[in-house]
Design a protein around this motif. Structure first.
Motif: not given
Lengths: 377, 274
Positions: A73-82, A37-39
């Motif tokens: 999803f909590a981790r995904a949301g954090d990755v996306i927001d950053r 997801l990060k990539s």
């Protein structure tokens, strides 16, 4: 070239906890990892930066999206927001779930990441949505229980409904009452069905009889205008169309974008990119490429010949169909490519529901004028 | 009086530094690369003369208005879709000559939320009939949300009893606009590029227009003279205005209808400008 806004339909999993007859997706393969997801997000933001796009909408779908955990999803949301904050991009997340896997564990993430709103699906009558090894009635029981639990927690539930021949036979009045009174759903949208993916018995009879569907939709619009509009009930696509004809900022369904290929792409858990979930899940020959195997989304999209077929579709339709003579060209542009392809086997034809859409547009225009005069009768 | 705006080829930007400019080009990417931020400040809009250049990334001309100049409406029709997303980033107008096929182009341009400027020339009866269809479309079609010129500005000129004339609306008033040919000659507009104008453009109204009107007797008692000033009498003085007068009459009637509706809706007796 994209506009100020870009949309991404993101499928983090193709697994599903339902077994609907008419599903067009292959429920296989690994889920998307947080590293993937990060990539992916980094490449999407690169693409947006190159195109000076400032706002990103992510439409989370599956498979069944709640097969992933709230923690994921909590981790995904954090990755996306950053990632988005570092590029000054504004992100909004939307979730589309069948609600079978919903529990109160989801409430915090739905509140924080999805503005306390979930899009779901239910048909009237439900003949095709089923649990694995179970019946449509079993599906309904779980769905209704979970939706009520979510509503009790203050979560807004919007519903997409696909009509079939039996829906048309039962009529608009029964459908409207079922959703608004029996299910307490005050925001639902009727989508036109199509036979996507491999053929099977549940996909016969599509496209629906245009005349009967048109009559059904116009009756539904009248019922809603009379009984629901002033009570805050939203029925799509009429509510958006009425906003459009009132000169307000209306977000019309994706099937009526000037060119959907300019506005969004869909990416599945394996990184395959296609125009939307229908294409990515059912038609690998229409994939644009793989985001995990390419460094640049911009180059991938710019150079891909399949995407160029999508980009060129409205330009072909405007020359070969009667669209330029249509009063509603501005809100349709030939309709949906997947509905055209699954009906005619040709991307470069107009949507098979063209005649229905024209009547729906006209009906919405009349209702809009009527509501503006405040003496609608 | 506002400063004159010069319509120049992109190659002459340096020569016209510091003046208000309309810059015309066949290649937007090349122009984008060559523009200095200082030059950009004086650009009123960019005329794109060839509709193919849609891949513009990291552009410094973000927010600069663009005029997509259609040369062949039939050929260019599908190409308008290449610019669908531009309206998010630039005010976009499509300039369309009134020639066969222009109606579809106007309808698609408005459907894509682009403003439209008609380049009427001296239209024959069939083209005027099509212009009347486009006028009706502009006036009555609920999905039209962008101006179609010259209809739009003339409608509000009639509404406000403002004596604007077509030379100004069509950006051919030499007190406001000058067109610099590719050879560097100063003239009125693109339709005058092949014509040697004997007169000083600073006396355009007193000499050129007066002579046009004198030579075209139809102008003498024309009810729309103040709004037209022989605009349709170039290059052929014998052009019959009977059909185009119908367009102006429709606009005049529409303005009157609008006034009546507006007065009725606000229950006001006093005219208010829009």
């Amino acid at each position: 070239m994209i506009g100020e806004h870009f949309s991404l339909i993101l499928l983090p999993t193709l697994r599903c906890d339902a077994a609907c007859d008419y599903c067009f997706e292959k429920k296989a393969g690994a889920d998307m990892s947080i590293d993937q997801l990060k990539s992916l997000i980094s490449k999407v933001l690169d693409y947006m930066e190159q195109n000076e796009a400032k706002a990103l909408s992510i439409h989370w779908q599956g498979g069944e999206v709640m097969m992933m955990s709230p923690q994921w999803f909590a981790r995904a949301g954090d990755v996306i927001d950053r990632a988005a904050d570092s590029r000054n991009v504004n992100v909004r997340n939307y979730i589309q779930s069948n609600m079978i896997g919903y529990s109160k564990e989801w409430n915090p993430i739905i509140a924080e990441m999805f503005d306390n709103s979930v899009g779901s699906s239910m048909d009237y009558p439900n003949r095709h949505r089923k649990l694995p090894g179970g019946s449509a009635a079993d599906f309904n029981a779980v769905w209704i229980r979970n939706v009520r639990q979510a509503q009790d927690a203050g979560i807004h539930i919007g519903v997409i409904a696909l009509p079939d021949a039996e829906t048309l036979q039962r009529g608009a009045e029964n459908l409207y009452s079922y959703f608004t009174e029996e299910l307490n759903i005050t925001d639902f949208q009727i989508n036109t069905p199509f036979a996507g993916g491999p053929a099977d018995a549940s996909k016969t009879g599509y496209p629906l009889d245009t005349e009967r569907l048109t009559q059904f939709l116009t009756e539904l619009a009248d019922i809603w205008a009379e009984r629901g509009y002033h009570q805050g009930v939203r029925v799509g696509p009429f509510d958006e169309l009425i906003e459009y004809f009132r000169g307000e900022d209306a977000v019309l369904p994706c099937i009526w974008k000037a060119n959907c290929a300019d506005e969004f792409v869909c990416i599945d858990p394996q990184g395959n990119i296609a125009q939307c979930d229908c294409w990515v899940a059912s038609y690998p020959q229409f994939h644009f490429g793989n985001i995990f195997k390419n460094d640049s989304l911009a180059e991938l999209l710019r150079d891909n010949p399949v995407r160029h077929k999508f980009l060129g579709r409205p330009g072909v339709l405007i020359q070969k169909e009667e669209c330029p003579e249509c009063d509603y060209l501005a809100i349709c542009h030939g309709g949906c490519p997947v509905r055209a392809y699954t009906t005619y086997g040709d991307l470069h034809t107009k949507d098979p529901y063209c005649e229905t859409y024209k009547t729906v547009f006209n009906q919405a225009e009349l209702i809009s004028a009527c509501l503006a005069r405040e003496n609608c009768s | 009086m506002p400063p004159i705006t010069y319509n120049i080829p992109a190659s002459m930007i340096e020569m016209y530094r510091g003046r208000n400019l309309i810059v015309r080009t066949d290649n937007l990417s090349e122009l984008d690369k060559s523009l200095t931020p200082e030059a950009l400040k004086n650009i009123v809009y960019i005329e794109l003369l060839t509709l193919k250049d849609s891949a513009l990334q990291n552009s410094q001309i973000y927010n600069t208005p663009l005029d997509l100049v259609v040369s062949d409406p039939v050929r260019d029709l599908p190409r308008l879709y290449n610019y669908t997303q531009w309206a998010d980033k630039h005010p976009v107008r499509v300039s369309v000559p009134v020639v066969p096929g222009f109606v579809k182009t106007v309808k698609l341009a408005t459907a894509l939320n682009f403003a439209v400027k008609l380049i009427p020339g001296q239209p024959d009866s069939q083209r005027v009939e099509e212009m009347a269809d486009v006028l009706n479309f502009y006036l009555r079609q609920s999905t039209v949300s962008q101006p179609v010129e010259f209809f739009h500005t003339m409608l509000f000129a009639f509404y406000n009893d403002n004596p604007l004339n077509l030379w100004t609306v069509c950006e051919e008033n030499p007190f406001q606009y000058r067109y610099i040919t590719d050879q560097g000659r100063e003239t009125i507009s693109a339709r005058f590029t092949d014509t040697e104008l004997p007169d000083d453009l600073n006396t355009f109204d007193k000499t050129f227009i007066k002579r046009l009107c004198d030579e075209a007797s139809e102008c003498l008692n024309c009810e729309f003279f103040a709004n037209c000033e022989a605009y349709f009498k170039w290059p052929n003085r014998d052009f019959s205005c009977a059909d185009v007068k119908m367009l102006l009459r429709t606009l005049q009637e529409a303005a009157a209808e609008l006034k009546r509706d507006y007065a009725a809706s606000t229950n006001a007796t006093e005219k208010k400008p829009l």
